[in-house]
Structures are given as C-alpha cells and as structure tokens.
Design a protein around this motif. Structure first.
Motif, PDB file in Angstrom:
ATOM      1  N   THR A   1       0.824  -1.204   0.000  1.00 31.57           N
ATOM      2  CA  THR A   1       0.000   0.000   0.000  1.00 31.57           C
ATOM      3  C   THR A   1       0.860   1.256   0.000  1.00 31.57           C
ATOM      4  O   THR A   1       0.576   2.213  -0.735  1.00 31.57           O
ATOM      5  CB  THR A   1      -0.933  -0.002   1.233  1.00 31.57           C
ATOM      6  N   GLU A   2       1.921   1.261   0.792  1.00 33.69           N
ATOM      7  CA  GLU A   2       2.822   2.420   0.809  1.00 33.69           C
ATOM      8  C   GLU A   2       3.495   2.603  -0.537  1.00 33.69           C
ATOM      9  O   GLU A   2       3.631   3.735  -1.028  1.00 33.69           O
ATOM     10  CB  GLU A   2       3.868   2.260   1.915  1.00 33.69           C
ATOM     11  N   TYR A   3       3.900   1.518  -1.161  1.00 31.05           N
ATOM     12  CA  TYR A   3       4.528   1.595  -2.482  1.00 31.05           C
ATOM     13  C   TYR A   3       3.550   2.176  -3.502  1.00 31.05           C
ATOM     14  O   TYR A   3       3.890   3.073  -4.279  1.00 31.05           O
ATOM     15  CB  TYR A   3       5.008   0.208  -2.927  1.00 31.05           C
ATOM     16  N   LEU A   4       2.317   1.667  -3.494  1.00 30.05           N
ATOM     17  CA  LEU A   4       1.322   2.168  -4.442  1.00 30.05           C
ATOM     18  C   LEU A   4       1.002   3.636  -4.186  1.00 30.05           C
ATOM     19  O   LEU A   4       0.811   4.408  -5.134  1.00 30.05           O
ATOM     20  CB  LEU A   4       0.054   1.321  -4.370  1.00 30.05           C
ATOM     21  N   ALA A   5       0.956   4.039  -2.924  1.00 32.27           N
ATOM     22  CA  ALA A   5       0.706   5.449  -2.603  1.00 32.27           C
ATOM     23  C   ALA A   5       1.836   6.319  -3.146  1.00 32.27           C
ATOM     24  O   ALA A   5       1.575   7.395  -3.717  1.00 32.27           O
ATOM     25  CB  ALA A   5       0.563   5.632  -1.095  1.00 32.27           C
ATOM     26  N   ARG A   6       3.076   5.876  -2.998  1.00 34.96           N
ATOM     27  CA  ARG A   6       4.205   6.632  -3.548  1.00 34.96           C
ATOM     28  C   ARG A   6       4.113   6.722  -5.069  1.00 34.96           C
ATOM     29  O   ARG A   6       4.393   7.771  -5.661  1.00 34.96           O
ATOM     30  CB  ARG A   6       5.529   5.997  -3.129  1.00 34.96           C
ATOM     31  N   GLU A   7       3.717   5.629  -5.716  1.00 31.71           N
ATOM     32  CA  GLU A   7       3.585   5.631  -7.172  1.00 31.71           C
ATOM     33  C   GLU A   7       2.489   6.589  -7.615  1.00 31.71           C
ATOM     34  O   GLU A   7       2.652   7.320  -8.597  1.00 31.71           O
ATOM     35  CB  GLU A   7       3.282   4.213  -7.678  1.00 31.71           C
ATOM     36  N   VAL A   8       1.368   6.606  -6.899  1.00 30.94           N
ATOM     37  CA  VAL A   8       0.281   7.520  -7.254  1.00 30.94           C
ATOM     38  C   VAL A   8       0.738   8.963  -7.096  1.00 30.94           C
ATOM     39  O   VAL A   8       0.468   9.815  -7.958  1.00 30.94           O
ATOM     40  CB  VAL A   8      -0.980   7.228  -6.394  1.00 30.94           C
TER      41      VAL A   8
ATOM     42  N   ARG B   1       0.936  11.777 -10.036  1.00 32.19           N
ATOM     43  CA  ARG B   1       0.280  13.082  -9.933  1.00 32.19           C
ATOM     44  C   ARG B   1       1.279  14.209 -10.172  1.00 32.19           C
ATOM     45  O   ARG B   1       0.972  15.194 -10.847  1.00 32.19           O
ATOM     46  CB  ARG B   1      -0.374  13.235  -8.568  1.00 32.19           C
ATOM     47  N   MET B   2       2.460  14.054  -9.583  1.00 32.94           N
ATOM     48  CA  MET B   2       3.482  15.085  -9.786  1.00 32.94           C
ATOM     49  C   MET B   2       3.896  15.141 -11.249  1.00 32.94           C
ATOM     50  O   MET B   2       4.091  16.224 -11.813  1.00 32.94           O
ATOM     51  CB  MET B   2       4.690  14.817  -8.891  1.00 32.94           C
TER      52      MET B   2
ATOM     53  N   MET C   1       2.044  14.330 -13.770  1.00 34.75           N
ATOM     54  CA  MET C   1       0.923  14.885 -14.531  1.00 34.75           C
ATOM     55  C   MET C   1       0.906  16.410 -14.450  1.00 34.75           C
ATOM     56  O   MET C   1       0.534  17.081 -15.406  1.00 34.75           O
ATOM     57  CB  MET C   1      -0.411  14.322 -14.023  1.00 34.75           C
ATOM     58  N   ARG C   2       1.304  16.981 -13.327  1.00 33.90           N
ATOM     59  CA  ARG C   2       1.351  18.442 -13.194  1.00 33.90           C
ATOM     60  C   ARG C   2       2.412  19.038 -14.113  1.00 33.90           C
ATOM     61  O   ARG C   2       2.269  20.129 -14.611  1.00 33.90           O
ATOM     62  CB  ARG C   2       1.653  18.830 -11.745  1.00 33.90           C
ATOM     63  N   ASP C   3       3.508  18.315 -14.281  1.00 29.21           N
ATOM     64  CA  ASP C   3       4.591  18.802 -15.124  1.00 29.21           C
ATOM     65  C   ASP C   3       4.340  18.532 -16.600  1.00 29.21           C
ATOM     66  O   ASP C   3       5.065  19.044 -17.445  1.00 29.21           O
ATOM     67  CB  ASP C   3       5.915  18.139 -14.718  1.00 29.21           C
ATOM     68  N   MET C   4       3.363  17.725 -16.925  1.00 33.04           N
ATOM     69  CA  MET C   4       3.102  17.401 -18.324  1.00 33.04           C
ATOM     70  C   MET C   4       2.460  18.591 -19.033  1.00 33.04           C
ATOM     71  O   MET C   4       1.699  19.350 -18.441  1.00 33.04           O
ATOM     72  CB  MET C   4       2.158  16.192 -18.432  1.00 33.04           C
ATOM     73  N   ALA C   5       2.790  18.685 -20.289  1.00 32.13           N
ATOM     74  CA  ALA C   5       2.207  19.759 -21.102  1.00 32.13           C
ATOM     75  C   ALA C   5       0.774  19.384 -21.455  1.00 32.13           C
ATOM     76  O   ALA C   5       0.513  18.288 -21.923  1.00 32.13           O
ATOM     77  CB  ALA C   5       3.028  19.940 -22.367  1.00 32.13           C
ATOM     78  N   THR C   6      -0.114  20.344 -21.253  1.00 24.99           N
ATOM     79  CA  THR C   6      -1.508  20.109 -21.608  1.00 24.99           C
ATOM     80  C   THR C   6      -1.720  20.480 -23.071  1.00 24.99           C
ATOM     81  O   THR C   6      -0.852  21.101 -23.723  1.00 24.99           O
ATOM     82  CB  THR C   6      -2.443  20.949 -20.718  1.00 24.99           C
ATOM     83  N   ARG C   7      -2.868  20.175 -23.614  1.00 24.06           N
ATOM     84  CA  ARG C   7      -3.194  20.462 -25.004  1.00 24.06           C
ATOM     85  C   ARG C   7      -3.192  21.971 -25.249  1.00 24.06           C
ATOM     86  O   ARG C   7      -2.660  22.438 -26.260  1.00 24.06           O
ATOM     87  CB  ARG C   7      -4.565  19.864 -25.315  1.00 24.06           C
TER      88      ARG C   7
END
Length: 164
Positions: A121-128, A132-133, A135-141
């Motif tokens: 669960t801790e591993y999956l939480a870190r991956e999520v 998310r981080m 996704m914030r850095d990804m360029a949007t359309r």
C-alpha cells in the motif's frame, strides 16, 4: 551336535518390539477428535443415559445381582467416572495446546501478510503521488497549442522581416 548347528543355520525369530506411534501428529489428531467428541450434546446425553442406567440397575435389582451396590454409595461408578476424568483432562489440555500452536502460527502468518499489505500500500501510494506530480509537469493540449501558435507567429515575423 548336529542339532546345535541346525539352530545356528536358521535365522533368529524376529523379536516383538513395542511399536511407538508413527508420529506425534496422529496422537495429536486423536486428542483433538476426543476433545471434539466430549464437547458434543450427544456425548453428554450418552453419559447421562449411561449413568442413569447404571444407577437405576444397581438400585432396582436385588442386592445379589448388583455389581455396584447402592448401599456402599456406588464406588465402581465413582471409580469409572474418576478414571474417565483423569484421562479426559490431559487429553483436553493436549488438544488445547495444539490449537494454541496453530493459533500462534496463524497469528504470525497474519502479521506477515499485514506487513506485506502495508508495504504494498505504501509503495502504491508513492507511485500515485509520483504520477500526480508527473501529470502536473506534463504539457496540456492548451499549452502545446499556445506554444505552437507563438512559434508560428515567430516564424511569420521572421518571414516578414526577411522578405523585402
């Protein structure tokens, strides 16, 4: 003398040995089945019928036919019940000890499983969080369109400047 030689030429008869139980587990299973049987209503009803028959028989029949006289307080019945209790108590304790051992192993397995689940669960939480981080850095359309628009405008400006 020939008789003596004949005795040595034949194999010795096999000795009878006391056979020990093949495994402790067989005796353990016996104690558990014994404990399980003693805790059933059928056993209690059976013991009640047995004692009732014993007491009734030794109270009703003539004194000569009684094998456990009422006048003496049923000593044989007391002995039989005491013998049963003296064997039942240790067998019940052995069955309880086996159950305690199984419970201890089960608790340890549950603890290890819970620890693995917590780590997963801790591993999956870190991956999520990492996703998310990212996704914030990804360029949007819209960002890409705006960049392309500004790039096209820069090209148009250069083209206009370069053409006389």
């Amino acid at each position: 003398m020939a008789e003596r030689d004949d005795r040595f030429s034949r194999p010795k008869a096999a000795r009878r040995r006391i056979r020990l139980p093949e495994s402790k587990d067989r005796f353990g299973r016996f104690t558990e089945s014994f404990a399980r049987a003693m805790g059933t209503p059928a056993f209690l009803v059976g013991m009640t019928v047995f004692c009732g028959f014993w007491l009734t028989y030794n109270s009703i029949v003539p004194a000569e036919a009684q094998f456990d006289p009422q006048s003496q307080g049923f000593p044989l019945l007391t002995l039989v019940l005491s013998l049963q209790a003296s064997y039942a108590a240790p067998l019940l304790l052995l069955a309880q000890n086996r159950q305690d051992d199984r419970d201890r192993v089960q608790i340890e397995q549950d603890r290890l499983r819970a620890e693995r689940n917590l780590n997963d669960t801790e591993y999956l939480a870190r991956e999520v969080v990492a996703l998310r981080m990212a996704m914030r850095d990804m360029a949007t359309r819209e960002f890409i369109r705006a960049e392309l628009k500004s790039f096209v405008e820069d090209l148009d400006e250069r083209r206009d400047r370069d053409q006389p």
